[in-house]
Design a protein around this motif. Structure first.
Motif, PDB file in Angstrom:
ATOM      1  N   LEU A  34       0.926  -1.865   0.300  1.00  0.00           N
ATOM      2  CA  LEU A  34       0.084   0.158   0.524  1.00  0.00           C
ATOM      3  C   LEU A  34       1.145   1.528  -0.014  1.00  0.00           C
ATOM      4  CD1 LEU A  34      -2.457  -0.987   2.589  1.00  0.00           C
ATOM      5  CD2 LEU A  34      -2.879  -0.652   0.504  1.00  0.00           C
ATOM      6  N   VAL A  35       0.185   2.208  -1.226  1.00  0.00           N
ATOM      7  CA  VAL A  35       2.169   3.347  -1.045  1.00  0.00           C
ATOM      8  C   VAL A  35       0.481   4.843  -1.450  1.00  0.00           C
ATOM      9  CG1 VAL A  35       3.396   2.008  -2.359  1.00  0.00           C
ATOM     10  CG2 VAL A  35       1.880   3.327  -3.666  1.00  0.00           C
ATOM     11  N   GLY A  36       1.558   5.289  -1.059  1.00  0.00           N
ATOM     12  CA  GLY A  36       0.866   6.597  -0.873  1.00  0.00           C
ATOM     13  C   GLY A  36       1.369   8.035   0.055  1.00  0.00           C
ATOM     14  N   GLU A  37       1.306   9.084  -0.146  1.00  0.00           N
ATOM     15  CA  GLU A  37       1.582  10.081   0.241  1.00  0.00           C
ATOM     16  C   GLU A  37       0.964   9.817   1.669  1.00  0.00           C
ATOM     17  OE1 GLU A  37       1.709  13.676  -2.390  1.00  0.00           O
ATOM     18  OE2 GLU A  37      -0.297  13.385  -2.137  1.00  0.00           O
ATOM     19  N   SER A  38       1.999  10.542   2.438  1.00  0.00           N
ATOM     20  CA  SER A  38       1.716  10.716   4.259  1.00  0.00           C
ATOM     21  C   SER A  38      -0.082  11.421   4.183  1.00  0.00           C
ATOM     22  CB  SER A  38       2.907  11.335   5.126  1.00  0.00           C
ATOM     23  OG  SER A  38       4.026  11.232   4.824  1.00  0.00           O
ATOM     24  N   GLY A  39      -0.665  10.442   5.496  1.00  0.00           N
ATOM     25  CA  GLY A  39      -1.766  11.146   5.304  1.00  0.00           C
ATOM     26  C   GLY A  39      -3.184  10.351   4.597  1.00  0.00           C
ATOM     27  N   CYS A  40      -2.358   9.081   3.526  1.00  0.00           N
ATOM     28  CA  CYS A  40      -3.991   9.198   2.547  1.00  0.00           C
ATOM     29  C   CYS A  40      -4.239   7.896   3.195  1.00  0.00           C
ATOM     30  CB  CYS A  40      -3.166   8.776   1.022  1.00  0.00           C
ATOM     31  SG  CYS A  40      -1.684   6.656   1.520  1.00  0.00           S
ATOM     32  N   GLY A  41      -4.072   7.183   4.285  1.00  0.00           N
ATOM     33  CA  GLY A  41      -4.877   5.975   5.025  1.00  0.00           C
ATOM     34  C   GLY A  41      -4.228   4.517   4.812  1.00  0.00           C
ATOM     35  N   LYS A  42      -3.192   5.050   4.698  1.00  0.00           N
ATOM     36  CA  LYS A  42      -2.136   3.296   4.577  1.00  0.00           C
ATOM     37  C   LYS A  42      -2.483   2.751   5.689  1.00  0.00           C
ATOM     38  CE  LYS A  42       1.624   4.950   3.411  1.00  0.00           C
ATOM     39  NZ  LYS A  42       1.335   6.074   3.244  1.00  0.00           N
ATOM     40  N   SER A  43      -1.363   3.735   6.911  1.00  0.00           N
ATOM     41  CA  SER A  43      -1.941   2.665   8.377  1.00  0.00           C
ATOM     42  C   SER A  43      -3.099   2.384   8.630  1.00  0.00           C
ATOM     43  CB  SER A  43      -0.717   3.736   9.145  1.00  0.00           C
ATOM     44  OG  SER A  43       0.383   3.892   8.664  1.00  0.00           O
ATOM     45  N   THR A  44      -4.239   3.604   9.011  1.00  0.00           N
ATOM     46  CA  THR A  44      -5.272   3.243   9.198  1.00  0.00           C
ATOM     47  C   THR A  44      -5.888   1.674   8.539  1.00  0.00           C
ATOM     48  OG1 THR A  44      -5.582   5.195   9.494  1.00  0.00           O
ATOM     49  CG2 THR A  44      -7.779   4.410   9.129  1.00  0.00           C
ATOM     50  N   VAL A  45      -5.572   1.667   7.222  1.00  0.00           N
ATOM     51  CA  VAL A  45      -6.469   0.344   6.673  1.00  0.00           C
ATOM     52  C   VAL A  45      -5.558  -1.666   7.515  1.00  0.00           C
ATOM     53  CG1 VAL A  45      -6.027  -1.376   4.199  1.00  0.00           C
ATOM     54  CG2 VAL A  45      -6.623   1.128   4.166  1.00  0.00           C
ATOM     55  N   GLY A  46      -4.361  -0.193   7.599  1.00  0.00           N
ATOM     56  CA  GLY A  46      -3.906  -2.453   8.329  1.00  0.00           C
ATOM     57  C   GLY A  46      -4.683  -1.792   9.890  1.00  0.00           C
ATOM     58  N   ARG A  47      -4.366  -1.115  10.624  1.00  0.00           N
ATOM     59  CA  ARG A  47      -4.682  -1.349  11.910  1.00  0.00           C
ATOM     60  C   ARG A  47      -6.702  -2.057  11.674  1.00  0.00           C
ATOM     61  NH1 ARG A  47      -1.315   1.494  12.015  1.00  0.00           N
ATOM     62  NH2 ARG A  47       0.191   1.928  14.194  1.00  0.00           N
ATOM     63  N   LEU A  48      -7.311  -1.027  10.863  1.00  0.00           N
ATOM     64  CA  LEU A  48      -8.791  -1.430  10.203  1.00  0.00           C
ATOM     65  C   LEU A  48      -8.836  -3.078   9.963  1.00  0.00           C
ATOM     66  CD1 LEU A  48      -9.981   0.864   8.095  1.00  0.00           C
ATOM     67  CD2 LEU A  48     -10.771   0.652  10.997  1.00  0.00           C
ATOM     68  N   ILE A  49      -7.971  -3.937   9.534  1.00  0.00           N
ATOM     69  CA  ILE A  49      -7.865  -4.877   8.371  1.00  0.00           C
ATOM     70  C   ILE A  49      -7.996  -5.838  10.415  1.00  0.00           C
ATOM     71  CG2 ILE A  49      -5.860  -6.649   7.649  1.00  0.00           C
ATOM     72  CD1 ILE A  49      -5.758  -4.479   5.295  1.00  0.00           C
TER      73      ILE A  49
END
Length: 366
Positions: free
Chosen positions: A46-61
């Protein structure tokens, strides 16, 4: 092949400010309809700029955060339906490696205590064999068993991240969320940790969700890539396809910005202008239209869906089939691949020199 993990239209918004009556006043749309699949033994980045929601997706999973909408399927079962016992069993199969190895380890616990805790919690090994299991896990990540009685402050950043990886491996997971696992480390150490993760995947059949903003690292480790922008996925493709010919204008801009140590070699640059939008108040239509060089009126009004283009991989862009062909490296330069090949060769040569000198992968003499 049936996917190990499948998520569908995942949504999570955060309330940043409330009114005096307690009603949401400012809402951050961190994750806004994300879908993808991960196969066993594969790596999705999962790639993208800081603040795009990448880490949130990981925690949701992992249900460290609860999704407000969408579905998460693991081994064909809905994770949201798990009771407490089933959730504990799921978390044995799905682990996380955090970004900062200086903050993710308890400074009051020895390494043996840190690694033994999940063994006790999940009742994985017999009490009399736990110390032996700790030694086996340390060897697996390239650390000496004698380190088990030390505390985190006695280790370097790279060694601490190895310990964090060992903690995740202790419960014998099938999926590991790697949340920028090398971004806090020195460049010289990053290659060691990346090679370790790749070796462990091959030996243990692990699946990774690799969260990163460093695309040079992603090319080295990923099988498939999902590009995120403002809480949404704008392009999904295999890593070779994406790095050879990105389709979405945002993906092209990201890849063209990868720094290379050979500035005289030609490459195609995409310089963005315009307003940088916020997840608090994302623009209507395509969320990238305020910076997109190919924007038309339809982009400002209608939100594009993530659909397969003529190249066969999903792209969320109204004009994807109208865009000119694009390659990150300028024609004939081969700058990107040549640079990465040289770096890989340098890392390999350095490892061979260290091995000949009797130094293990953790940087400690045998």
């Amino acid at each position: 092949m049936t996917a190990l993990l499948s998520i569908e239209n995942l949504v999570r918004h955060f309330v940043a400010e409330r009114s005096i009556f307690g009603q949401p006043k400012v809402v951050v749309r961190a994750v806004d309809g994300v879908s993808f699949q991960v196969e066993a033994g594969k790596t999705l980045a999962l790639v993208g700029e800081s603040g795009c929601g990448k880490s949130t997706v990981g925690r949701l999973i992992l249900r460290l955060l609860e999704a407000q909408a969408g579905r998460i399927w693991f081994e064909g079962r809905d994770v949201a339906s798990f009771n407490s016992e089933e959730l504990r069993a799921f978390r044995r199969k799905a682990q996380i490696i955090f970004q900062d190895p200086y903050a993710s380890l308890n400074p009051r616990m020895t390494i043996a205590q840190t690694l033994m805790e999940p063994l006790i919690l999940h009742a994985i090994t017999e009490p009399g064999r736990r110390r032996q299991r700790v030694e086996e896990i340390l060897k697996l990540v390239g650390l000496e068993p004698r380190f088990a009685q030390r505390y985190p402050h006695e280790f370097s950043g790279g060694q601490r991240q190895r310990i964090a990886i060992a903690r995740a491996l202790a419960v014998e997971p099938k999926l590991i969320v790697c949340d920028e696992p090398v971004s806090a480390l020195d460049v010289s150490i990053r290659s060691q940790i990346l090679n370790l993760l790749r070796d462990l995947q091959q030996r243990l059949g692990l699946a990774y969700i690799f969260i990163s903003h460093d695309l040079a690292v992603v090319k080295h480790v990923a099988d498939d890539v999902a590009v995120m922008n403002l809480g949404q996925i704008v392009e999904r493709a295999s890593a070779p396809e994406l790095f050879a010919a990105p389709r979405h204008p945002y993906s092209r801009a990201l890849l063209s910005a990868i720094p290379i140590p050979a500035p005289n070699q030609g490459r195609n640059r995409v310089l963005l202008s315009g307003e940088i939008p916020s997840a608090i108040n994302p623009p209507s239509g395509c969320r990238f239209h305020t910076r997109c060089p190919y924007v038309i009126d339809r982009c400002r009004q209608d939100e594009p869906s993530l659909a397969a283009d003529h190249a066969g991989h999903p792209v969320a862009c109204h004009r994807v089939d109208e865009l000119p062909e694009f390659a990150v490296a300028a024609p004939g330069s081969g700058a990107r691949s040549a640079t990465l090949d040289r770096l890989t060769a340098a890392f390999t040569a350095a490892s061979e020199v260290r091995a000949a000198a009797g130094v293990d992968r953790s940087g400690v003499g045998r």
